[in-house]
Enzyme design. Structure first.
Site, PDB file in Angstrom:
ATOM      1  N   ASP A 104      -3.306 -47.120 -13.634  1.00 52.76           N
ATOM      2  CA  ASP A 104      -3.055 -47.952 -14.812  1.00 52.76           C
ATOM      3  C   ASP A 104      -1.752 -47.562 -15.503  1.00 52.76           C
ATOM      4  O   ASP A 104      -0.913 -48.413 -15.826  1.00 52.76           O
ATOM      5  CB  ASP A 104      -4.232 -47.812 -15.787  1.00 52.76           C
ATOM      6  CG  ASP A 104      -4.593 -49.131 -16.452  1.00 52.76           C
ATOM      7  OD1 ASP A 104      -4.077 -50.176 -16.015  1.00 52.76           O
ATOM      8  OD2 ASP A 104      -5.410 -49.121 -17.393  1.00 52.76           O
ATOM      9  N   ASP A 106     -11.348 -52.350 -17.239  1.00 54.72           N
ATOM     10  CA  ASP A 106     -11.564 -51.531 -18.430  1.00 54.72           C
ATOM     11  C   ASP A 106     -13.022 -51.533 -18.872  1.00 54.72           C
ATOM     12  O   ASP A 106     -13.402 -50.762 -19.756  1.00 54.72           O
ATOM     13  CB  ASP A 106     -10.678 -52.042 -19.569  1.00 54.72           C
ATOM     14  CG  ASP A 106      -9.201 -51.971 -19.222  1.00 54.72           C
ATOM     15  OD1 ASP A 106      -8.821 -51.031 -18.512  1.00 54.72           O
ATOM     16  OD2 ASP A 106      -8.449 -52.867 -19.638  1.00 54.72           O
TER      17      ASP A 106
END
Length: 480
Positions: free
Chosen positions: A330, A390
């Site tokens: 990420d 997420d």
């Protein structure tokens, strides 16, 4: 800077509409509200680029806003020509994605009219919606400190993670009972559809994620339809699994039919048709911003719930490897790739927004309309977004904590603590987002919060070794 062009038609009552503009606040200061706004008639000259006064047809530009095409010469030359002809505003229409306007300020000292960049499609839309007689004014409202759509995102995310973890724990309890009851073991194993991730498969999974993101960056306009098709199929199956689990608890309407020596409940057939129809309706109307986001979020929550319940982490070691690698993934694709790409944009942001202005967006996000109106709503994204990753990635750790609670009969202490840590991580993400005014890799805050909290609970309870390696509950577990 981002601003708003407020356009008004000539009808009674006048129809109005707002459009995104990009301007340089070092050259001109726009009002922050529409109070006492002065409207200027718009002259559409997008058939020319206004690189010389001779290009202007036989119309007067005196005290008008003039729209011209981008290209062939600098903004400075266009602005000087427009000012020389008496224009009050110059709008430069661009067919490509809007980019920042930057030039030497000293070159523009003799230019007094506002210069703004606008999408060419918005000029066309203005003529279609408002007619040929359009009056415009420019303003730039301040960015809101906090958008309350984030509260909705927060509630959806925490609810999905908590419910997914709880559902995984229910499935684990049923497995344990099947292990303790030999008569139920074979039946339970046939129904079991879980997939266990080992450390090797975790690494392979992260590599596939990296390759897929890079492929999307380079071949987005083709692969986006593959992702949409996969999402429709996976979300329909996930919605069916979620609703079937609820329906299974209802002791009514259990009428069955037999086909090819197999029996199936009629209500499950209707449920399957309903789930497929929901996915098809979303696919057809996915670009309808007024309501399609609701259906996308419902399908997305079902997808995340089913994923968290189905994909099992065997131990905390695998959780640490998965969350750690995806944290690096990420951060790399958000913060590091801008130093690598030619246009200086991060690969993650480009793919999320749709590279090269592609109108098709990836459906792998929870999205909620922004509740606070600003130029960003028009220029960037009218929705607040949270990627499925997420939710799913920390959700797999929450699910492991819940299963470990079941295995060790620890009164849900791991599950509750990890869920609270996830909520704290989400709040921290939103705080940083509000302070920095730019997209954040949520895993940067969610992973440390959940991993550190789980580790501290295991260390405090002196169960770290068992928590790290997983519980060998298959031997000696008995229901109370």
């Amino acid at each position: 800077d981002e601003g708003i062009l407020h356009a008004s038609g000539s009808g009674v009552p006048p129809v109005t509409k707002d459009y995104c503009i990009i301007y340089n606040s070092n050259w001109v200061s726009l009002p922050k509200t529409l109070d006492n706004a002065t409207f200027t008639p718009l002259e559409n000259l997008t058939s020319t680029v206004l690189c010389s006064s001779a290009e202007v047809p036989s119309v007067s530009l005196q005290d008008k806003a003039v729209a011209v095409m981008r290209g062939n010469c600098t903004f400075l030359e266009k602005a000087r020509n427009a000012q020389r002809l008496g224009a009050k505003i110059i709008l430069i229409a661009s067919k490509s994605r809007l980019s920042g306007i930057s030039d030497n300020k000293t070159d523009f000292e003799d230019v007094t009219l506002p210069i703004a960049l606008i999408r060419y499609n918005d000029i066309v839309d203005m003529q279609l919606v408002l007619g040929n007689e359009v009056n415009v004014t420019l303003y730039s409202p301040p960015l809101p400190e906090f958008d309350y759509s984030m509260v909705v995102i927060f509630l959806i995310a925490v609810f999905t993670v908590a419910l997914g973890g709880y559902w995984s724990g229910v499935a684990e309890l049923e497995n344990l009972k099947a292990v303790a009851s030999p008569g139920e073991r074979e039946t339970r194993w046939k129904k079991e559809e879980n997939v266990t991730l080992t450390p090797v498969t975790v690494i392979l999974f992260v590599v596939i994620c990296c390759v897929m993101l890079v492929l999307l960056y380079f071949f987005y306009k083709w692969l986006v339809y593959v992702i949409i098709s996969v999402f429709c199929l996976a979300s329909a199956m996930s919605l069916y699994n979620c609703l079937a689990a609820l329906i299974g608890e209802i002791p009514f309407g259990q009428c069955r039919i037999t086909c090819s020596n197999k029996t199936i409940e009629v209500r499950l057939i209707f449920l399957a048709i309903f789930c497929i129809a929901a996915a098809v309706v979303w696919a057809v109307f996915r670009n309808e911003d007024r309501w399609a986001w609701i259906l996308q979020d419902i399908l997305g929550v079902a997808f995340c719930l089913n994923f968290i319940k189905t994909l099992k982490m065997p131990n905390f070691k695998s959780c640490v490897i998965l969350l750690g690698l995806l944290l690096l993934y990420d951060v790399f694709f958000v913060f590091i790739t801008p130093f690598i790409t030619k246009n200086g944009a991060s690969i993650m942001v480009e793919v999320a927004a749709g590279p090269f202005g592609n109108s098709e967006k990836l459906p792998v996000v929870i999205r909620v309309p922004r509740l606070e109106y600003s130029a960003s709503t028009l220029c960037d994204l009218p929705f607040s977004l949270l990627g499925f990753g997420d939710i799913i990635v920390p959700g797999l750790l929450v699910a492991y904590c819940r299963r470990f609670d079941v295995q060790t009969r620890s009164s849900s202490v791991y599950y509750i603590s990890c869920t609270i840590a996830y909520a704290v991580g989400m709040v921290l993400t939103f705080i940083v987002l509000a302070l920095m005014k730019m997209g954040q890799p949520a895993l940067l805050y969610l992973v440390p919060c959940t991993l550190i909290t789980s580790s501290l609970i295991a260390w405090r309870r002196k169960e770290m070794k068992k928590f790290w390696k997983g519980s060998s509950y298959q031997v000696g577990w008995r229901p109370r």
